[in-house]
Scaffold this motif. Structure first.
Motif, PDB file in Angstrom:
ATOM      1  N   GLY A 342       0.811  -1.212   0.000  1.00 22.28           N
ATOM      2  CA  GLY A 342       0.000   0.000   0.000  1.00 22.28           C
ATOM      3  C   GLY A 342       0.840   1.256   0.000  1.00 22.28           C
ATOM      4  O   GLY A 342       0.529   2.242  -0.681  1.00 22.28           O
ATOM      5  N   GLY A 343       1.946   1.237   0.751  1.00 23.33           N
ATOM      6  CA  GLY A 343       2.834   2.394   0.760  1.00 23.33           C
ATOM      7  C   GLY A 343       3.481   2.650  -0.582  1.00 23.33           C
ATOM      8  O   GLY A 343       3.617   3.794  -1.023  1.00 23.33           O
ATOM      9  N   ILE A 344       3.893   1.557  -1.243  1.00 26.45           N
ATOM     10  CA  ILE A 344       4.517   1.709  -2.568  1.00 26.45           C
ATOM     11  C   ILE A 344       3.514   2.274  -3.571  1.00 26.45           C
ATOM     12  O   ILE A 344       3.824   3.186  -4.356  1.00 26.45           O
ATOM     13  N   LEU A 345       2.277   1.747  -3.565  1.00 27.21           N
ATOM     14  CA  LEU A 345       1.257   2.253  -4.479  1.00 27.21           C
ATOM     15  C   LEU A 345       0.939   3.716  -4.219  1.00 27.21           C
ATOM     16  O   LEU A 345       0.762   4.509  -5.148  1.00 27.21           O
ATOM     17  N   LEU A 346       0.894   4.085  -2.959  1.00 28.82           N
ATOM     18  CA  LEU A 346       0.636   5.488  -2.619  1.00 28.82           C
ATOM     19  C   LEU A 346       1.753   6.399  -3.112  1.00 28.82           C
ATOM     20  O   LEU A 346       1.511   7.498  -3.618  1.00 28.82           O
ATOM     21  N   LEU A 347       2.996   5.918  -2.979  1.00 24.44           N
ATOM     22  CA  LEU A 347       4.129   6.711  -3.443  1.00 24.44           C
ATOM     23  C   LEU A 347       4.084   6.876  -4.964  1.00 24.44           C
ATOM     24  O   LEU A 347       4.333   7.969  -5.492  1.00 24.44           O
ATOM     25  N   LEU A 348       3.759   5.785  -5.688  1.00 24.92           N
ATOM     26  CA  LEU A 348       3.656   5.890  -7.146  1.00 24.92           C
ATOM     27  C   LEU A 348       2.549   6.849  -7.563  1.00 24.92           C
ATOM     28  O   LEU A 348       2.714   7.628  -8.516  1.00 24.92           O
ATOM     29  N   LEU A 349       1.428   6.816  -6.864  1.00 24.70           N
ATOM     30  CA  LEU A 349       0.334   7.731  -7.175  1.00 24.70           C
ATOM     31  C   LEU A 349       0.748   9.172  -6.949  1.00 24.70           C
ATOM     32  O   LEU A 349       0.425  10.071  -7.745  1.00 24.70           O
ATOM     33  N   LEU A 350       1.497   9.418  -5.893  1.00 19.00           N
ATOM     34  CA  LEU A 350       1.965  10.765  -5.599  1.00 19.00           C
ATOM     35  C   LEU A 350       2.909  11.255  -6.694  1.00 19.00           C
ATOM     36  O   LEU A 350       2.824  12.402  -7.144  1.00 19.00           O
ATOM     37  N   VAL A 351       3.831  10.384  -7.145  1.00 21.51           N
ATOM     38  CA  VAL A 351       4.759  10.770  -8.215  1.00 21.51           C
ATOM     39  C   VAL A 351       3.999  11.089  -9.496  1.00 21.51           C
ATOM     40  O   VAL A 351       4.303  12.061 -10.204  1.00 21.51           O
ATOM     41  N   LEU A 352       2.970  10.293  -9.812  1.00 14.06           N
ATOM     42  CA  LEU A 352       2.171  10.526 -11.005  1.00 14.06           C
ATOM     43  C   LEU A 352       1.456  11.876 -10.944  1.00 14.06           C
ATOM     44  O   LEU A 352       1.437  12.630 -11.918  1.00 14.06           O
ATOM     45  N   VAL A 353       0.895  12.196  -9.799  1.00 15.95           N
ATOM     46  CA  VAL A 353       0.204  13.488  -9.644  1.00 15.95           C
ATOM     47  C   VAL A 353       1.174  14.634  -9.810  1.00 15.95           C
ATOM     48  O   VAL A 353       0.875  15.635 -10.482  1.00 15.95           O
ATOM     49  N   VAL A 354       2.365  14.509  -9.234  1.00 12.36           N
ATOM     50  CA  VAL A 354       3.359  15.580  -9.360  1.00 12.36           C
ATOM     51  C   VAL A 354       3.756  15.777 -10.824  1.00 12.36           C
ATOM     52  O   VAL A 354       3.878  16.906 -11.315  1.00 12.36           O
ATOM     53  N   CYS A 355       3.935  14.670 -11.540  1.00 11.19           N
ATOM     54  CA  CYS A 355       4.312  14.784 -12.959  1.00 11.19           C
ATOM     55  C   CYS A 355       3.220  15.464 -13.779  1.00 11.19           C
ATOM     56  O   CYS A 355       3.507  16.323 -14.622  1.00 11.19           O
ATOM     57  N   LEU A 356       1.970  15.097 -13.534  1.00 12.14           N
ATOM     58  CA  LEU A 356       0.868  15.716 -14.255  1.00 12.14           C
ATOM     59  C   LEU A 356       0.770  17.202 -13.975  1.00 12.14           C
ATOM     60  O   LEU A 356       0.530  18.011 -14.877  1.00 12.14           O
ATOM     61  N   VAL A 357       0.942  17.583 -12.728  1.00 18.50           N
ATOM     62  CA  VAL A 357       0.880  19.005 -12.366  1.00 18.50           C
ATOM     63  C   VAL A 357       1.999  19.786 -13.030  1.00 18.50           C
ATOM     64  O   VAL A 357       1.794  20.873 -13.594  1.00 18.50           O
ATOM     65  N   ARG A 358       3.196  19.241 -13.021  1.00 18.28           N
ATOM     66  CA  ARG A 358       4.336  19.948 -13.627  1.00 18.28           C
ATOM     67  C   ARG A 358       4.162  20.056 -15.150  1.00 18.28           C
ATOM     68  O   ARG A 358       4.495  21.070 -15.747  1.00 18.28           O
ATOM     69  N   ARG A 359       3.630  19.015 -15.752  1.00 20.18           N
ATOM     70  CA  ARG A 359       3.423  19.069 -17.193  1.00 20.18           C
ATOM     71  C   ARG A 359       2.376  20.118 -17.565  1.00 20.18           C
ATOM     72  O   ARG A 359       2.514  20.847 -18.537  1.00 20.18           O
ATOM     73  N   ARG A 360       1.325  20.159 -16.742  1.00 24.55           N
ATOM     74  CA  ARG A 360       0.272  21.148 -17.017  1.00 24.55           C
ATOM     75  C   ARG A 360       0.803  22.566 -16.884  1.00 24.55           C
ATOM     76  O   ARG A 360       0.521  23.438 -17.685  1.00 24.55           O
ATOM     77  N   ARG A 361       1.596  22.785 -15.842  1.00 24.05           N
ATOM     78  CA  ARG A 361       2.179  24.119 -15.666  1.00 24.05           C
ATOM     79  C   ARG A 361       3.140  24.462 -16.792  1.00 24.05           C
ATOM     80  O   ARG A 361       3.195  25.601 -17.267  1.00 24.05           O
ATOM     81  N   GLY A 362       3.907  23.474 -17.268  1.00 24.05           N
ATOM     82  CA  GLY A 362       4.834  23.716 -18.361  1.00 24.05           C
ATOM     83  C   GLY A 362       4.099  24.055 -19.649  1.00 24.05           C
ATOM     84  O   GLY A 362       4.516  24.909 -20.438  1.00 24.05           O
ATOM     85  N   GLY A 363       2.930  23.405 -19.895  1.00 22.94           N
ATOM     86  CA  GLY A 363       2.138  23.700 -21.083  1.00 22.94           C
ATOM     87  C   GLY A 363       1.597  25.110 -21.078  1.00 22.94           C
ATOM     88  O   GLY A 363       1.589  25.804 -22.090  1.00 22.94           O
ATOM     89  N   LYS A 364       1.146  25.531 -19.900  1.00 23.09           N
ATOM     90  CA  LYS A 364       0.637  26.899 -19.796  1.00 23.09           C
ATOM     91  C   LYS A 364       1.735  27.915 -20.038  1.00 23.09           C
ATOM     92  O   LYS A 364       1.536  28.958 -20.637  1.00 23.09           O
ATOM     93  N   ALA A 365       2.949  27.602 -19.559  1.00 17.25           N
ATOM     94  CA  ALA A 365       4.046  28.561 -19.722  1.00 17.25           C
ATOM     95  C   ALA A 365       4.445  28.714 -21.178  1.00 17.25           C
ATOM     96  O   ALA A 365       4.955  29.760 -21.595  1.00 17.25           O
ATOM     97  N   ARG A 366       4.202  27.667 -22.006  1.00 14.32           N
ATOM     98  CA  ARG A 366       4.589  27.745 -23.414  1.00 14.32           C
ATOM     99  C   ARG A 366       3.490  28.269 -24.332  1.00 14.32           C
ATOM    100  O   ARG A 366       3.666  28.377 -25.525  1.00 14.32           O
ATOM    101  N   GLN A 367       2.305  28.564 -23.809  1.00 10.64           N
ATOM    102  CA  GLN A 367       1.227  29.083 -24.646  1.00 10.64           C
ATOM    103  C   GLN A 367       1.561  30.493 -25.136  1.00 10.64           C
ATOM    104  O   GLN A 367       2.087  31.308 -24.373  1.00 10.64           O
ATOM    105  N   PRO A 368       1.220  30.842 -26.434  1.00  6.08           N
ATOM    106  CA  PRO A 368       1.510  32.201 -26.958  1.00  6.08           C
ATOM    107  C   PRO A 368       0.614  33.212 -26.287  1.00  6.08           C
ATOM    108  O   PRO A 368      -0.555  33.021 -26.103  1.00  6.08           O
ATOM    109  N   GLY A 369       1.196  34.264 -25.859  1.00  9.47           N
ATOM    110  CA  GLY A 369       0.415  35.329 -25.228  1.00  9.47           C
ATOM    111  C   GLY A 369       1.030  36.664 -25.442  1.00  9.47           C
ATOM    112  O   GLY A 369       0.347  37.664 -25.579  1.00  9.47           O
TER     113      GLY A 369
END
Length: 468
Positions: A342-369
């Motif tokens: 359970g601890g390992i699965l929780l850690l993997l889920l946390l890493v996945l959430v962090v990656c998704l958040v960072r990717r989303r923020r990176g996409g917003k930073a590259r949008q033309p404005g």
């Protein structure tokens, strides 16, 4: 064959001969009129027959062995001449010569069993100083003693723990917990004598009669001052056990049992933990109590002890603490494995959430404005953009016009190719009057350019923003 038959005949004959052995154990009882458990005519059991003892050479040393063997303390009197009546049947022993320290009459020197012509008119007896408790149980109650064929009490003048200690030890009831006074166990229903007063024991005596006292019957004390005792066997030390075992798994149901001897039927049991403030009470009408821990947790781990309490003569008495038992709580392997997974699965889920958040923020930073084709467009948007709809207004301020004029000049210089002659080109004069028109044309060009760029891939954009 004949020799073997003769040998067996000889063995059979020898086995039928009476044998007297100084180490042979004897069963003893006291009988006769007026006899008690500790006074009466002495009889021994031999060859399946009860018989008496002749009083020839019968002494206090012989009687002392009888009193000790019967558990009646030390001797008070060695009676002779059939004081407790004549017996019947065999007279088994005569001419006993005991030293007084023997464990049984069979250890003393004596004539052959049944080998004396003594008569029952000379039957020997003993009077041991009998003490008992007119009691609430075997080891607590009013002290009564047997003397001169009568029961009597003890007055509580100078009665203390040393006196009570002698009584408790005499009765095999442990140590003295209390020396009660003032008839705490009630007054007798029948008229009996107050035998002893002002008893002064050191605590090491075997019987009250060995202690200093005023003499039998020499007192004016009343039964309202009858003395009593409470011995430790009345409040015994309990035992403790753990079910299913002293080592259990986390989440199991655990039971801790406190118990005492079966002769005690009621009382209060207390379960204590050696550390912390854990303390539980359980009243019981039997000789045990069960404490349940459902389910067990890691906080329940530790050392436990039991204590027994009961009320005797309107006073609460507590036993000594039981021997400790330690409860150990462990983690089962299945639970440990599931926790790790359970601890390992929780850690993997946390890493996945962090990656998704960072990717989303990176996409917003590259949008033309704010990407433009020139520094002029950036300057125009930063200085004249009011809201997200890019509505622009005109400024007639001289200072702003001046800055815009300079920027227009720079852009014109970058895009201008010098002609071979001035005659091929016509120049328009840029001034405050037509600055507004130029600004709008530039902004319109920027908006069109942005719409085209949004259709391309984000990686095709180059940040050309210049520092101000």
């Amino acid at each position: 064959m004949k020799s073997r038959r003769h040998f067996l005949t000889l063995v059979s004959f020898l086995l039928t001969l009476p044998v007297s052995s100084p180490t042979e154990g004897l069963q003893i009882r006291l009988a006769g009129p007026g006899s008690t458990g500790c006074s009466g005519r002495v009889e021994i059991y031999k060859n399946n027959t009860w018989g008496t003892i002749c009083d020839k050479k019968w002494s206090l040393y012989d009687a002392k062995v009888v009193c000790r063997q019967l558990g009646c303390g030390k001797i008070e009197e060695a009676s002779t001449a059939a004081r407790f009546g004549k017996g019947t049947g065999k007279i088994w022993l005569s001419h006993l010569e005991c030293l007084g320290n023997e464990k049984s009459l069979s250890d003393c020197k004596h004539k052959e069993y049944g080998g004396d012509d003594c008569s029952h008119s000379r039957d020997a007896g003993v009077i041991c100083p009998l003490i008992k408790l007119n009691r609430s149980d075997r080891c607590s109650g009013k002290v009564v003693i047997y003397h001169n064929n009568r029961w009597g009490t003890v007055c509580d003048n100078s009665w203390d723990l040393e006196d009570a200690e002698v009584v408790c030890r005499h009765l095999n009831c442990g140590t003295a917990m209390a020396a009660t006074q003032g008839a705490r166990f009630g007054e007798p229903y029948e008229e009996i004598t107050v035998w002893l007063d002002r008893v002064a024991c050191s605590g090491s005596e075997d019987s009250l009669t060995e202690c200093q006292h005023s003499g039998f019957g020499k007192t004016v004390c009343s039964h309202s001052k009858d003395a009593g005792v409470v011995c430790s066997e009345s409040v015994p030390k309990p035992s403790i056990s753990v079910y299913p075992s002293a080592e259990v798994s986390w989440g199991q149901n655990v039971s801790i049992t406190c118990s005492i001897s079966a002769e005690h039927k009621s009382g209060t049991y207390i379960l204590k933990k050696s550390t912390g403030s854990f303390r539980e009470k359980e009243k019981s009408s039997s000789n045990s109590a069960i404490f349940r821990i459902h389910p067990v947790d890691f906080d329940d781990e530790g050392s436990y002890q039991c204590q027994y309490q009961r009320n005797i003569a309107n006073e609460r008495f507590s036993s000594a603490l039981s021997d400790p038992v330690r409860l150990s709580v462990t983690v089962p392997l299945s639970l440990l494995f599931s926790s790790i997974v359970g601890g390992i699965l929780l850690l993997l889920l946390l890493v996945l959430v962090v990656c998704l958040v960072r990717r989303r923020r990176g996409g917003k930073a590259r949008q033309p404005g704010a990407l433009t084709l020139s520094q002029l467009t950036v300057t125009a948007r930063n200085k004249f953009e009011d809201d997200m709809n890019h509505d622009y207004i005109n400024f007639d301020s001289g200072e702003i016009n001046k800055e815009l004029t300079e920027e227009v000049g720079k852009v014109a210089d970058d895009a201008y190719e010098k002609p071979e002659s001035d005659e091929d080109h016509l120049y328009d004069v840029v001034g405050p009057s037509n600055l507004d028109v130029k600004s709008k044309e530039v902004c319109a060009s920027v908006e069109e350019n942005r719409e085209d760029e949004e259709e391309d891939d984000e990686n095709d954009y180059i940040d050309v923003t210049l520092p101000f």
